[in-house]
Design an enzyme around this catalytic site. Structure first.
Site, PDB file in Angstrom:
ATOM      1  CB  CYS A  36      -0.930  -0.015   1.198  1.00 29.65           C
ATOM      2  SG  CYS A  36      -0.150  -0.582   2.707  1.00 29.65           S
TER       3      CYS A  36
ATOM      4  CG  HIS B 253      -0.742   3.878   4.732  1.00 27.12           C
ATOM      5  ND1 HIS B 253      -1.511   3.595   5.833  1.00 27.12           N
ATOM      6  CD2 HIS B 253      -0.261   2.684   4.291  1.00 27.12           C
ATOM      7  CE1 HIS B 253      -1.493   2.294   6.054  1.00 27.12           C
ATOM      8  NE2 HIS B 253      -0.754   1.709   5.121  1.00 27.12           N
TER       9      HIS B 253
END
Ligand code: A2P
Length: 339
Positions: free
Chosen positions: A125, A238
């Protein structure tokens, strides 16, 4: 076409269903699989209740198999699933570094997906989110060095990670001591510079994934990459502070103009108006937010920037569905044998 989700009851599985609902893919049938624990439970797709089945140990009768049940499940079974003729788009790290398996972010190296032999890997990710912003800069200005510091949400550890943040925060707020299971230490009111296992070189595997996968996706192993990966007590999305040394000097305005045209990027960069990337605004968004674009004080003509990208979407489910869309658009789906 038929689509299957392996790990349908997990955090990424949930997002996959949402993204598929909005996708342009022509889905005739959706098959849902998980562990025996949740077999028989029902999930809703396009207003219809679908029953979750036990993940097969043999061929899956689907054209596209979106796998998000962890590396060990994929490693053991993915080659069996594709005996039905479908293609696996795998969210785990099981096959990412295999020579015959393309590692794909469609905005960056979509054409690599067309070389698949039944398995395509979805990147880590953190890397997926970074390369959406960095690859266009590399194409125009040549990235020589890339230093990344991450602020990673608990969603990176799946539904259990998010549950642990909420439950343990509740405990702390009620005067109890926090415990931990999914993370190396209690996560509430803490930051943990430890994601995945430490390697012999002192970096964690999560940090090395950013190095290895940036090279494979951008297709240039000469870029010097270093990462410090840190878990923070947020639910999803994130963020990453990225410093770039460039072959050709660039100004912040040039980078802003370049990224404003880049697929998958939303430039959010007006500090005076308090506009910059944040999990609060990037969560649930398909685009990766990029901002705080400024001249590097370390590398002449280099650039500093900050990105926030929804880990469950561009970092996982969305990217996987975009790969499937790319395959369909380019006629590169194998035809699954109908069971
Ligand atoms: P289940 O809900 O039945 O445990 P997350 O990453 O959010 O933890 O989700 C993991 C997903 O992978 C869940 O859907 C989970 O199903 C599924 N899963 C975990 N272990 C297995 C297994 N051995 N076989 C198939 N699916 C699994």
């Amino acid at each position: 076409m038929r689509v299957a989700i392996v790990g349908a009851t997990g955090a990424v599985g949930h997002e996959l269903m949402q993204v598929l609902e909005r996708s342009a893919l022509h889905i005739d049938e959706l098959l849902l699989y998980a562990s025996p624990r949740s077999a028989g439970s029902q999930l809703t797709f396009r207003g219809q209740a679908l029953t979750v089945q036990v993940t097969p140990e043999g061929p899956i009768p689907a054209d596209v198999i979106l796998a998000s049940a962890g590396g060990s499940v994929s490693k053991a079974l993915a080659h069996r699933w594709i005996e039905g003729g479908g293609v696996v788009i795998d969210n785990s790290s099981a096959f990412r570094y295999d020579a015959g398996v393309p590692l794909v972010v469609p905005e960056v190296n979509g054409e690599a997906a067309l070389t698949h032999q039944g398995i395509i890997a979805n990147p880590n990710c953190t890397t997926a989110i970074a390369v959406v912003a960095v690859a266009p800069i590399h194409r125009e200005y040549g990235v020589r060095r890339m230093i990344v510091s991450t602020y990673q949400a608990t969603s990176g550890a799946g539904q259990k990670g998010m549950d642990e943040l909420l439950e343990q925060t509740h405990r702390v707020l009620h005067g109890q001591e926090a415990t931990h299971k999914e993370f190396a230490h209690p996560i509430p009111f803490n930051v943990i510079p430890h994601i995945d296992a430490f390697q012999d070189n002192g970096y964690t595997k999560e940090e090395m994934k950013v190095v290895w996968e940036t090279h494979k996706i951008i297709g240039d192993p000469s870029i010097r990459v270093s990462c410090t990966a840190v878990r923070i007590p947020t639910l999803r999305t994130h963020s990453e502070a990225i410093t770039l040394e460039l072959e050709r000097p660039a100004t912040p305005d040039e980078i802003r103009a370049l990224l404003a045209q880049a697929a998958g990027v939303e430039v959010r960069d007006d500090p005076e108006a308090r506009l910059y990337p944040m999990p609060l605004t990037a969560s649930g968004k398909y685009d990766v937010e990029v901002g705080r674009i400024r001249e590097s004080l370390v590398f002449d003509g280099g650039i500093d920037l900050f990105v926030s990208g929804d880990q469950l979407l561009k970092g996982a489910a969305l990217n996987a569905v975009q790969i499937a869309e790319y395959l369909q658009t380019h006629g590169a789906l194998r035809s699954a044998q109908r069971a």
